[in-house]
Design a protein around this motif. Structure first.
Motif, PDB file in Angstrom:
ATOM      1  N   GLN A  48      40.019  39.973  37.170  1.00  0.00           N
ATOM      2  CA  GLN A  48      39.952  41.326  37.709  1.00  0.00           C
ATOM      3  C   GLN A  48      38.539  41.872  37.805  1.00  0.00           C
ATOM      4  O   GLN A  48      38.330  42.945  38.362  1.00  0.00           O
ATOM      5  N   GLY A  49      37.572  41.167  37.278  1.00  0.00           N
ATOM      6  CA  GLY A  49      36.176  41.547  37.442  1.00  0.00           C
ATOM      7  C   GLY A  49      35.647  42.461  36.363  1.00  0.00           C
ATOM      8  O   GLY A  49      34.659  42.164  35.714  1.00  0.00           O
ATOM      9  N   ALA A  50      36.277  43.594  36.157  1.00  0.00           N
ATOM     10  CA  ALA A  50      35.840  44.548  35.133  1.00  0.00           C
ATOM     11  C   ALA A  50      37.022  45.405  34.721  1.00  0.00           C
ATOM     12  O   ALA A  50      37.848  45.781  35.552  1.00  0.00           O
ATOM     13  N   ALA A 272      42.962  18.188  57.375  1.00  0.00           N
ATOM     14  CA  ALA A 272      42.370  18.990  56.315  1.00  0.00           C
ATOM     15  C   ALA A 272      42.623  20.459  56.626  1.00  0.00           C
ATOM     16  O   ALA A 272      42.917  20.826  57.772  1.00  0.00           O
ATOM     17  N   THR A 273      42.502  21.275  55.604  1.00  0.00           N
ATOM     18  CA  THR A 273      42.607  22.721  55.767  1.00  0.00           C
ATOM     19  C   THR A 273      41.289  23.334  55.321  1.00  0.00           C
ATOM     20  O   THR A 273      40.807  23.042  54.226  1.00  0.00           O
ATOM     21  N   GLN A 274      40.704  24.174  56.171  1.00  0.00           N
ATOM     22  CA  GLN A 274      39.416  24.796  55.889  1.00  0.00           C
ATOM     23  C   GLN A 274      39.600  26.300  55.704  1.00  0.00           C
ATOM     24  O   GLN A 274      40.475  26.912  56.326  1.00  0.00           O
ATOM     25  N   LEU A 275      38.757  26.882  54.877  1.00  0.00           N
ATOM     26  CA  LEU A 275      38.692  28.345  54.792  1.00  0.00           C
ATOM     27  C   LEU A 275      37.257  28.749  54.514  1.00  0.00           C
ATOM     28  O   LEU A 275      36.493  28.003  53.908  1.00  0.00           O
ATOM     29  N   TRP A 276      36.912  29.939  55.005  1.00  0.00           N
ATOM     30  CA  TRP A 276      35.580  30.495  54.787  1.00  0.00           C
ATOM     31  C   TRP A 276      35.700  31.808  54.033  1.00  0.00           C
ATOM     32  O   TRP A 276      36.546  32.654  54.349  1.00  0.00           O
ATOM     33  N   THR A 277      34.881  31.978  53.023  1.00  0.00           N
ATOM     34  CA  THR A 277      34.859  33.203  52.226  1.00  0.00           C
ATOM     35  C   THR A 277      33.405  33.433  51.813  1.00  0.00           C
ATOM     36  O   THR A 277      32.488  32.926  52.466  1.00  0.00           O
ATOM     37  N   PHE A 278      33.188  34.174  50.747  1.00  0.00           N
ATOM     38  CA  PHE A 278      31.818  34.372  50.300  1.00  0.00           C
ATOM     39  C   PHE A 278      31.761  34.453  48.780  1.00  0.00           C
ATOM     40  O   PHE A 278      32.768  34.662  48.109  1.00  0.00           O
ATOM     41  N   GLN A 279      30.576  34.250  48.254  1.00  0.00           N
ATOM     42  CA  GLN A 279      30.351  34.172  46.806  1.00  0.00           C
ATOM     43  C   GLN A 279      30.707  35.492  46.132  1.00  0.00           C
ATOM     44  O   GLN A 279      30.431  36.562  46.653  1.00  0.00           O
ATOM     45  N   GLY A 280      31.319  35.394  44.946  1.00  0.00           N
ATOM     46  CA  GLY A 280      31.614  36.575  44.158  1.00  0.00           C
ATOM     47  C   GLY A 280      33.085  36.900  44.033  1.00  0.00           C
ATOM     48  O   GLY A 280      33.468  37.679  43.156  1.00  0.00           O
ATOM     49  N   LEU A 281      33.919  36.306  44.877  1.00  0.00           N
ATOM     50  CA  LEU A 281      35.360  36.551  44.799  1.00  0.00           C
ATOM     51  C   LEU A 281      35.972  35.500  43.871  1.00  0.00           C
ATOM     52  O   LEU A 281      36.670  34.582  44.303  1.00  0.00           O
ATOM     53  N   ASP A 282      35.704  35.651  42.581  1.00  0.00           N
ATOM     54  CA  ASP A 282      36.013  34.594  41.621  1.00  0.00           C
ATOM     55  C   ASP A 282      37.511  34.354  41.457  1.00  0.00           C
ATOM     56  O   ASP A 282      37.947  33.208  41.285  1.00  0.00           O
ATOM     57  N   ALA A 283      38.313  35.416  41.458  1.00  0.00           N
ATOM     58  CA  ALA A 283      39.754  35.227  41.293  1.00  0.00           C
ATOM     59  C   ALA A 283      40.330  34.449  42.467  1.00  0.00           C
ATOM     60  O   ALA A 283      41.158  33.537  42.281  1.00  0.00           O
TER      61      ALA A 283
END
Length: 329
Positions: A48-50, A272-283
């Motif tokens: 949950q981050g914090a 294959a299955t690809q997805l793109w996201t970004f750093q910091g979405l740890d959950a």
């Protein structure tokens, strides 16, 4: 509504066995030096981050004094630290948000690995159909127990539906905008891009290899995920627009949506299955990795209208007879 006495006895017996087999009778848990409550705190902060101490009291169902002592020990061990409260808020000891330190994130990652290994080993004793039954049943039972403790009625069931639903474009764009504005500072450019891309995709839904699933609660869309089997080419699937309403995060709905999407990919035999996201979405990353995705590339980018470290995750086609099931996590 009465419940069958034999059924109650069976659930109680299974619960006692699970408590023993999962190690909750021991003073420490998950191959750590920490108590079960401390382990759960580390995992919740990781996902949950914090959280504030007051939120942890409610979440864990513990006394305030117990949570305070436990957090003090984790802080002294270098696992957690206070983070600045939201702008304009004057925080007291109960409302100061807490987050994991770098050491805490490493500890949580080790706990996740340990937990996955234990659950995978047990589920491998079961058929895929029984695995699904166990996962769904445990999730429902856990929710019922939580509702009883909190003195609340269980929320209406959330069901998954494949295909177009009226309002899906606007609702999915709204959920993306609300979440990513709060967590990443994205704005109108991002919302417009989500809405435009999804509108174009919905126009291709009838073509093979494309599908969207919506999580529905009381006729309202509370989550979505899509597989675009065309835009990448080369026999690869693109996992897109995976989002949940804030009210159903942590309920297992995201896992169910991801299960549906990956089962579809396997049925379609994508390479294959690809997805793109970004750093910091740890959950989210933990959920992806638990389902066979691996980080293959990351670099600075701004395709969402805001500078972030973009990440590409790939899930190869499973070996024949080894279709990945989310119940293995």
């Amino acid at each position: 509504m009465s419940t069958d006495t034999a059924l109650v006895a069976l659930v109680r017996s299974a619960s006692r066995t699970m408590v023993r087999e999962l190690g909750f009778m021991q003073t420490t848990l998950a191959a750590t030096d920490y108590s079960p409550s401390a382990v759960h705190t580390l995992l919740e902060l990781d996902m949950q981050g914090a959280l504030t101490a007051a939120q942890l009291v409610q979440l864990l169902g513990l006394e305030k004094s117990s949570v305070s002592r436990m957090l003090a020990k984790l802080a002294a061990a270098g696992e957690v630290a206070e983070c600045p409260p939201p702008a304009g808020m004057v925080a007291d000891a109960r409302t100061k948000p807490l987050q994991l330190t770098a050491q805490g994130r490493r500890t949580a990652a080790a706990i996740h690995r340990y937990g996955r290994q234990r659950v995978e080993a047990a589920l491998q004793q079961l058929s895929p159909a029984v695995q699904q039954t166990v996962a769904q049943g445990l999730n429902a039972y856990a929710g019922a127990l939580q509702s009883c403790r909190q003195g609340q009625a269980m929320p209406p069931a959330i069901t998954l539906h494949a295909g177009y639903r009226p309002g899906v474009i606007g609702r999915v764009a709204e959920m993306h905008a609300r979440f990513y504005t709060r967590h990443a500072g994205f704005g109108a450019f991002f919302e417009s891009k989500v809405a435009g891309g999804l509108a174009e995709f919905v126009g291709r839904l009838e073509q093979p290899g494309n599908q969207i699933w919506c999580a529905i609660q009381q006729d309202r869309i509370v989550g979505a995920i899509a597989i675009d089997g065309q835009d990448l080419g080369q026999g690869q699937a693109h996992l897109r627009w995976f989002i949940l309403d804030d009210g159903c995060r942590g309920s297992g709905v995201g896992r169910r949506l991801l299960q549906q999407a990956l089962a579809f990919c396997d049925q379609q035999d994508f390479a294959a299955t690809q997805l793109w996201t970004f750093q910091g979405l740890d959950a989210a990353r933990a959920l992806y990795e638990a389902h066979g995705f691996a980080l293959v590339h990351e670099a600075p980018g701004s395709q969402w209208g805001h500078a972030v470290t973009e990440q590409q995750f790939t899930r190869p086609r499973p070996n024949t007879g080894a279709i990945a099931h989310a119940a293995k996590t």
